[in-house]
Design a protein around this motif. Sequence first.
Motif, PDB file in Angstrom:
ATOM      1  N   ALA A   1       0.831  -1.205   0.000  1.00 48.62           N
ATOM      2  CA  ALA A   1       0.000   0.000   0.000  1.00 48.62           C
ATOM      3  C   ALA A   1       0.866   1.256   0.000  1.00 48.62           C
ATOM      4  CB  ALA A   1      -0.918  -0.005   1.217  1.00 48.62           C
TER       5      ALA A   1
ATOM      6  N   THR B   1       2.181   1.750  -3.469  1.00 48.14           N
ATOM      7  CA  THR B   1       1.084   2.204  -4.331  1.00 48.14           C
ATOM      8  C   THR B   1       0.779   3.676  -4.084  1.00 48.14           C
ATOM      9  OG1 THR B   1       0.164  -0.020  -4.248  1.00 48.14           O
ATOM     10  CG2 THR B   1      -1.280   1.689  -5.057  1.00 48.14           C
TER      11      THR B   1
ATOM     12  N   ARG C   1      -1.390   6.593  -6.497  1.00 49.56           N
ATOM     13  CA  ARG C   1      -2.648   5.875  -6.724  1.00 49.56           C
ATOM     14  C   ARG C   1      -3.288   5.689  -5.350  1.00 49.56           C
ATOM     15  NH1 ARG C   1      -1.644   0.676  -9.670  1.00 49.56           N
ATOM     16  NH2 ARG C   1      -3.895   0.727  -9.850  1.00 49.56           N
TER      17      ARG C   1
ATOM     18  N   MET D   1      -6.447   5.901  -4.116  1.00 48.46           N
ATOM     19  CA  MET D   1      -7.642   5.080  -3.906  1.00 48.46           C
ATOM     20  C   MET D   1      -7.263   3.608  -3.821  1.00 48.46           C
ATOM     21  SD  MET D   1     -10.215   7.025  -3.535  1.00 48.46           S
ATOM     22  CE  MET D   1     -11.616   5.989  -3.819  1.00 48.46           C
ATOM     23  N   ALA D   2      -6.394   3.162  -4.711  1.00 51.13           N
ATOM     24  CA  ALA D   2      -5.953   1.768  -4.672  1.00 51.13           C
ATOM     25  C   ALA D   2      -5.156   1.498  -3.399  1.00 51.13           C
ATOM     26  CB  ALA D   2      -5.103   1.453  -5.907  1.00 51.13           C
TER      27      ALA D   2
ATOM     28  N   ALA E   1      -5.549   2.963  -0.521  1.00 49.86           N
ATOM     29  CA  ALA E   1      -6.495   2.900   0.595  1.00 49.86           C
ATOM     30  C   ALA E   1      -7.173   1.533   0.647  1.00 49.86           C
ATOM     31  CB  ALA E   1      -7.535   4.003   0.468  1.00 49.86           C
ATOM     32  N   ARG E   2      -7.560   0.982  -0.508  1.00 52.06           N
ATOM     33  CA  ARG E   2      -8.176  -0.343  -0.551  1.00 52.06           C
ATOM     34  C   ARG E   2      -7.201  -1.419  -0.074  1.00 52.06           C
ATOM     35  NH1 ARG E   2      -9.422   0.388  -5.913  1.00 52.06           N
ATOM     36  NH2 ARG E   2     -10.897   2.076  -5.966  1.00 52.06           N
ATOM     37  N   ILE E   3      -5.961  -1.343  -0.536  1.00 51.70           N
ATOM     38  CA  ILE E   3      -4.957  -2.324  -0.133  1.00 51.70           C
ATOM     39  C   ILE E   3      -4.708  -2.234   1.374  1.00 51.70           C
ATOM     40  CG2 ILE E   3      -2.523  -2.973  -0.384  1.00 51.70           C
ATOM     41  CD1 ILE E   3      -2.758  -2.064  -3.336  1.00 51.70           C
ATOM     42  N   THR E   4      -4.697  -1.027   1.912  1.00 49.49           N
ATOM     43  CA  THR E   4      -4.517  -0.848   3.351  1.00 49.49           C
ATOM     44  C   THR E   4      -5.662  -1.499   4.119  1.00 49.49           C
ATOM     45  OG1 THR E   4      -3.341   1.227   2.984  1.00 49.49           O
ATOM     46  CG2 THR E   4      -4.253   0.870   5.187  1.00 49.49           C
ATOM     47  N   ALA E   5      -6.873  -1.324   3.623  1.00 52.69           N
ATOM     48  CA  ALA E   5      -8.032  -1.920   4.289  1.00 52.69           C
ATOM     49  C   ALA E   5      -7.925  -3.443   4.298  1.00 52.69           C
ATOM     50  CB  ALA E   5      -9.318  -1.482   3.597  1.00 52.69           C
ATOM     51  N   TYR E   6      -7.557  -4.022   3.159  1.00 55.02           N
ATOM     52  CA  TYR E   6      -7.397  -5.473   3.103  1.00 55.02           C
ATOM     53  C   TYR E   6      -6.235  -5.943   3.976  1.00 55.02           C
ATOM     54  CZ  TYR E   6     -10.751  -6.005  -0.702  1.00 55.02           C
ATOM     55  OH  TYR E   6     -11.893  -6.025  -1.458  1.00 55.02           O
TER      56      TYR E   6
END
Length: 139
Positions: free
Chosen positions: A18, A21, A26, A28-29, A31-36
């Motif tokens: 993350a 990234t 990037r 938004m990507a 943030a998603r990777i951090t959440a996962y």
Amino acid sequence: MLAETICSAVSAAGLGIAAVTAYRRRFMAAARITAYALVPVGLVMTGVVEWLTGIVFNPTVWIGFGLLGLAWLILATTRAVERRGPGGAGRPAKKAKAEPSPEAVAPAASKPSLGAPAPAPAPADDFSDIEAILKKHGI
């Protein structure tokens, strides 16, 4: 202990990905990777991982799953045998079919289909139903 270490390593790797990234702008990507990446650590902290490892490595639990599978297999087999057997439970045995008479009428037919076809109604008759409905409502 091993499962918790693996989950922590997976989370650390995800947070590293993350960060790379986000460095590439990037966000938004990232943030998603951090959440996962935070999910495995959250599962460890809530105790879900310990509970799952207790189930997976406990032979009593596997015997219980085996017994549930055996019970399901017995129920499915008895239902299949019941359906195939002659005169299953709650169902009488099949009778021999009688030959239909040549003068039989189709089940959905309103008039016998043996005679000449009835003439089609005149186009004026098509509106009689509509006229009756309009008269009923006073129009």
